[in-house]
Write a protein that holds these residues in place. Structure first.
Motif, PDB file in Angstrom:
ATOM      1  N   TYR A  72       1.148  -1.197   0.360  1.00 33.44           N
ATOM      2  CA  TYR A  72       0.206  -0.127   0.100  1.00 33.44           C
ATOM      3  C   TYR A  72       0.900   1.685   0.192  1.00 33.44           C
ATOM      4  O   TYR A  72       2.560   0.898   0.538  1.00 33.44           O
ATOM      5  CB  TYR A  72      -0.788   0.418   1.256  1.00 33.44           C
ATOM      6  CG  TYR A  72      -0.052   0.578   2.424  1.00 33.44           C
ATOM      7  CD1 TYR A  72       0.118   1.134   3.581  1.00 33.44           C
ATOM      8  CD2 TYR A  72       0.219  -0.732   3.310  1.00 33.44           C
ATOM      9  CE1 TYR A  72       0.354   1.656   4.014  1.00 33.44           C
ATOM     10  CE2 TYR A  72       1.152  -0.367   4.670  1.00 33.44           C
ATOM     11  CZ  TYR A  72       1.553   0.802   4.667  1.00 33.44           C
ATOM     12  OH  TYR A  72       1.920   1.101   5.941  1.00 33.44           O
ATOM     13  N   PHE A  73       0.473   2.649  -0.753  1.00 30.40           N
ATOM     14  CA  PHE A  73       0.958   3.276  -0.624  1.00 30.40           C
ATOM     15  C   PHE A  73      -0.140   4.706   0.756  1.00 30.40           C
ATOM     16  O   PHE A  73      -1.348   4.151   0.143  1.00 30.40           O
ATOM     17  CB  PHE A  73       0.853   4.197  -1.629  1.00 30.40           C
ATOM     18  CG  PHE A  73       1.385   5.599  -1.666  1.00 30.40           C
ATOM     19  CD1 PHE A  73       3.437   5.777  -1.184  1.00 30.40           C
ATOM     20  CD2 PHE A  73       0.689   6.830  -1.942  1.00 30.40           C
ATOM     21  CE1 PHE A  73       3.162   7.132  -1.237  1.00 30.40           C
ATOM     22  CE2 PHE A  73       1.038   7.991  -1.766  1.00 30.40           C
ATOM     23  CZ  PHE A  73       2.341   8.490  -1.532  1.00 30.40           C
ATOM     24  N   SER A  74      -0.141   5.305   1.317  1.00 33.21           N
ATOM     25  CA  SER A  74      -0.247   6.015   2.206  1.00 33.21           C
ATOM     26  C   SER A  74       0.128   7.150   2.479  1.00 33.21           C
ATOM     27  O   SER A  74       0.925   7.147   3.010  1.00 33.21           O
ATOM     28  CB  SER A  74      -0.568   5.511   3.359  1.00 33.21           C
ATOM     29  OG  SER A  74      -1.746   6.121   4.046  1.00 33.21           O
ATOM     30  N   THR A  78      -4.229   7.071   6.034  1.00 34.20           N
ATOM     31  CA  THR A  78      -5.814   6.551   5.863  1.00 34.20           C
ATOM     32  C   THR A  78      -5.590   5.295   5.207  1.00 34.20           C
ATOM     33  O   THR A  78      -6.355   3.779   5.926  1.00 34.20           O
ATOM     34  CB  THR A  78      -6.675   8.028   5.281  1.00 34.20           C
ATOM     35  OG1 THR A  78      -6.594   8.719   5.938  1.00 34.20           O
ATOM     36  CG2 THR A  78      -8.351   6.634   5.086  1.00 34.20           C
ATOM     37  N   THR A  79      -5.325   5.215   4.070  1.00 40.33           N
ATOM     38  CA  THR A  79      -5.200   3.920   3.418  1.00 40.33           C
ATOM     39  C   THR A  79      -4.586   2.870   4.691  1.00 40.33           C
ATOM     40  O   THR A  79      -4.990   1.585   4.289  1.00 40.33           O
ATOM     41  CB  THR A  79      -4.070   3.952   2.367  1.00 40.33           C
ATOM     42  OG1 THR A  79      -5.169   5.420   1.074  1.00 40.33           O
ATOM     43  CG2 THR A  79      -4.286   2.867   1.591  1.00 40.33           C
ATOM     44  N   GLU A  80      -3.109   2.879   4.805  1.00 43.55           N
ATOM     45  CA  GLU A  80      -2.077   2.658   5.665  1.00 43.55           C
ATOM     46  C   GLU A  80      -2.738   1.334   6.905  1.00 43.55           C
ATOM     47  O   GLU A  80      -3.648   0.276   7.090  1.00 43.55           O
ATOM     48  CB  GLU A  80      -1.482   2.785   6.912  1.00 43.55           C
ATOM     49  CG  GLU A  80      -0.649   2.495   7.570  1.00 43.55           C
ATOM     50  CD  GLU A  80       0.543   3.167   8.761  1.00 43.55           C
ATOM     51  OE1 GLU A  80       1.121   2.122   8.349  1.00 43.55           O
ATOM     52  OE2 GLU A  80      -0.052   4.179   8.730  1.00 43.55           O
ATOM     53  N   VAL A  98       6.940   3.472   0.816  1.00 43.52           N
ATOM     54  CA  VAL A  98       7.679   4.661   1.351  1.00 43.52           C
ATOM     55  C   VAL A  98       8.454   5.333  -0.506  1.00 43.52           C
ATOM     56  O   VAL A  98       9.975   4.783  -0.664  1.00 43.52           O
ATOM     57  CB  VAL A  98       8.881   4.429   2.048  1.00 43.52           C
ATOM     58  CG1 VAL A  98       8.920   5.094   2.760  1.00 43.52           C
ATOM     59  CG2 VAL A  98       7.606   3.620   2.781  1.00 43.52           C
ATOM     60  N   PRO A  99       8.125   6.453   0.206  1.00 41.89           N
ATOM     61  CA  PRO A  99       9.061   7.263  -1.581  1.00 41.89           C
ATOM     62  C   PRO A  99      10.006   7.717  -1.092  1.00 41.89           C
ATOM     63  O   PRO A  99      10.706   7.871   0.415  1.00 41.89           O
ATOM     64  CB  PRO A  99       8.273   8.587  -1.712  1.00 41.89           C
ATOM     65  CG  PRO A  99       7.448   8.793  -0.232  1.00 41.89           C
ATOM     66  CD  PRO A  99       7.085   7.278  -0.349  1.00 41.89           C
ATOM     67  N   GLU A 100      10.610   7.795  -1.613  1.00 44.18           N
ATOM     68  CA  GLU A 100      12.331   8.119  -1.240  1.00 44.18           C
ATOM     69  C   GLU A 100      12.509   9.607  -1.100  1.00 44.18           C
ATOM     70  O   GLU A 100      13.118  10.185  -0.016  1.00 44.18           O
ATOM     71  CB  GLU A 100      13.472   8.390  -2.849  1.00 44.18           C
ATOM     72  CG  GLU A 100      13.961   6.653  -2.690  1.00 44.18           C
ATOM     73  CD  GLU A 100      14.926   6.399  -3.564  1.00 44.18           C
ATOM     74  OE1 GLU A 100      15.187   8.295  -4.358  1.00 44.18           O
ATOM     75  OE2 GLU A 100      15.677   5.494  -3.698  1.00 44.18           O
ATOM     76  N   GLN A 101      11.292  10.474  -1.366  1.00 42.68           N
ATOM     77  CA  GLN A 101      11.258  11.621  -0.824  1.00 42.68           C
ATOM     78  C   GLN A 101      10.149  12.187  -0.540  1.00 42.68           C
ATOM     79  O   GLN A 101       9.255  11.961  -1.503  1.00 42.68           O
ATOM     80  CB  GLN A 101      11.608  12.846  -2.415  1.00 42.68           C
ATOM     81  CG  GLN A 101      11.228  14.178  -1.704  1.00 42.68           C
ATOM     82  CD  GLN A 101      11.382  14.962  -3.317  1.00 42.68           C
ATOM     83  OE1 GLN A 101      11.817  14.652  -4.799  1.00 42.68           O
ATOM     84  NE2 GLN A 101      10.842  16.700  -3.132  1.00 42.68           N
ATOM     85  N   PRO A 102      10.312  12.345   1.061  1.00 38.87           N
ATOM     86  CA  PRO A 102       8.403  11.353   1.099  1.00 38.87           C
ATOM     87  C   PRO A 102       7.554  13.671   0.527  1.00 38.87           C
ATOM     88  O   PRO A 102       8.128  14.592   0.497  1.00 38.87           O
ATOM     89  CB  PRO A 102       8.451  12.331   3.045  1.00 38.87           C
ATOM     90  CG  PRO A 102      10.445  11.773   3.272  1.00 38.87           C
ATOM     91  CD  PRO A 102      10.766  11.952   1.749  1.00 38.87           C
ATOM     92  N   ILE A 145      -2.862  -4.256  -3.467  1.00 33.41           N
ATOM     93  CA  ILE A 145      -2.419  -3.083  -3.568  1.00 33.41           C
ATOM     94  C   ILE A 145      -3.074  -1.703  -3.409  1.00 33.41           C
ATOM     95  O   ILE A 145      -4.555  -2.013  -3.648  1.00 33.41           O
ATOM     96  CB  ILE A 145      -2.261  -3.546  -5.054  1.00 33.41           C
ATOM     97  CG1 ILE A 145      -1.619  -2.061  -5.436  1.00 33.41           C
ATOM     98  CG2 ILE A 145      -3.407  -3.720  -6.178  1.00 33.41           C
ATOM     99  CD1 ILE A 145       0.399  -1.525  -4.301  1.00 33.41           C
ATOM    100  N   GLY A 146      -3.438  -0.702  -2.701  1.00 32.06           N
ATOM    101  CA  GLY A 146      -4.096  -0.238  -2.405  1.00 32.06           C
ATOM    102  C   GLY A 146      -3.240   1.487  -2.604  1.00 32.06           C
ATOM    103  O   GLY A 146      -2.238   1.557  -1.969  1.00 32.06           O
ATOM    104  N   TYR A 147      -3.868   2.265  -2.344  1.00 33.87           N
ATOM    105  CA  TYR A 147      -4.219   3.572  -2.549  1.00 33.87           C
ATOM    106  C   TYR A 147      -4.723   4.898  -2.371  1.00 33.87           C
ATOM    107  O   TYR A 147      -6.105   4.218  -2.663  1.00 33.87           O
ATOM    108  CB  TYR A 147      -3.169   3.356  -3.687  1.00 33.87           C
ATOM    109  CG  TYR A 147      -4.016   3.262  -4.968  1.00 33.87           C
ATOM    110  CD1 TYR A 147      -5.079   3.928  -5.393  1.00 33.87           C
ATOM    111  CD2 TYR A 147      -3.825   1.989  -5.893  1.00 33.87           C
ATOM    112  CE1 TYR A 147      -6.110   3.144  -6.413  1.00 33.87           C
ATOM    113  CE2 TYR A 147      -5.013   1.589  -6.269  1.00 33.87           C
ATOM    114  CZ  TYR A 147      -5.815   1.652  -6.908  1.00 33.87           C
ATOM    115  OH  TYR A 147      -6.967   1.353  -7.911  1.00 33.87           O
ATOM    116  N   PRO A 148      -4.614   5.351  -1.874  1.00 31.75           N
ATOM    117  CA  PRO A 148      -5.194   6.979  -1.924  1.00 31.75           C
ATOM    118  C   PRO A 148      -5.488   6.758  -3.165  1.00 31.75           C
ATOM    119  O   PRO A 148      -4.989   7.012  -4.088  1.00 31.75           O
ATOM    120  CB  PRO A 148      -4.901   7.873  -1.293  1.00 31.75           C
ATOM    121  CG  PRO A 148      -3.366   7.684  -1.550  1.00 31.75           C
ATOM    122  CD  PRO A 148      -3.083   6.842  -1.715  1.00 31.75           C
TER     123      PRO A 148
END
Length: 225
Positions: A72-74, A78-80, A98-102, A145-148
């Motif tokens: 997942y990406f959150s 919320t998605t987490e 997790v993005p390299e650049q938050p 696979i989860g995402y906003p």
């Protein structure tokens, strides 16, 4: 006359003694035991008695269970929460994209045309870098696979994730969270980034959904756990 009789008697005695001696030898031979045969069984009997008979040496093959990953990406958490409900309900592995650049709050300002998220979503080819990777992706049979929902789509970083692995032969289950909009074309667009994978219908879920509510949808998928 007496002498002749004596000679005849002597001859009879000699013949009788010879006959007795012959009978004794025959009787001795027939009474000799066949010790070799009596002391050991036939060869086939030895082989049969030493052969293993334990059927447990070939155990029944146990029915395998599916190996599941919830990725997942959150950006806001919320998605987490939804992803954790699924992972806990299925006893599955979980992986955060997790993005390299938050992303900062300014990056996520959808009202700003110059914000990072706006720029990325306006560029279909944008592929934000991911920090870390899934170990042994090949071991998983099912990948959630989860995402906003951003601008009606999955964030571009999810596209980065989908293009980073081979999903052939796997079952993929998309899910999303949003402030109200549905999945739209987000799942079908992600599907285009994979090949030879089985995609199930996705679902929009709420961050406030309980684990029971989330698992009611998961159970309806009919996954063979």
């Amino acid at each position: 006359m007496k002498k002749l009789t004596a000679i005849l008697l002597s001859l009879l005695m000699v013949v009788g003694l010879a006959a007795c001696s012959g009978n004794t030898e025959q009787t001795g031979q027939s009474s000799t035991p066949q010790s070799a045969e009596n002391s050991s069984p036939a060869g086939t009997t030895d082989n049969e008695s030493s052969a293993p008979t334990d059927s447990s040496s070939t155990p029944d093959k146990e029915e395998g269970t599916l190996k599941v990953l919830v990725a997942y990406f959150s950006a806001t958490g919320t998605t987490e929460g939804v992803a954790e409900h699924i992972a806990n309900g299925l006893n599955a592995d979980i992986y955060e994209i997790v993005p390299e650049q938050p992303y900062t709050s300014a990056d996520l300002d959808w009202n700003d045309n110059d914000s990072r998220s706006t720029i990325e979503m306006n560029d279909p080819n944008a592929r934000p870098a991911i920090s870390g990777s899934v170990e042994n992706m090949e071991q998983y049979d099912v990948v959630f696979i989860g995402y906003p929902i951003w601008w009606g789509e999955a964030p571009r970083i999810v596209s980065t994730f989908m293009e980073s692995y081979h999903f052939a032969g796997k079952t993929i289950v998309p899910f999303c969270t949003s402030g109200g909009s549905g999945m739209g074309s987000s799942a079908s667009n992600l599907e285009k980034l994979t090949s030879n994978a089985v995609w199930l219908d996705g679902q929009r879920l709420n961050g406030s959904d309980s684990q029971d509510e989330v698992m009611e949808w998961v159970d309806s998928l009919g996954l063979d756990k």
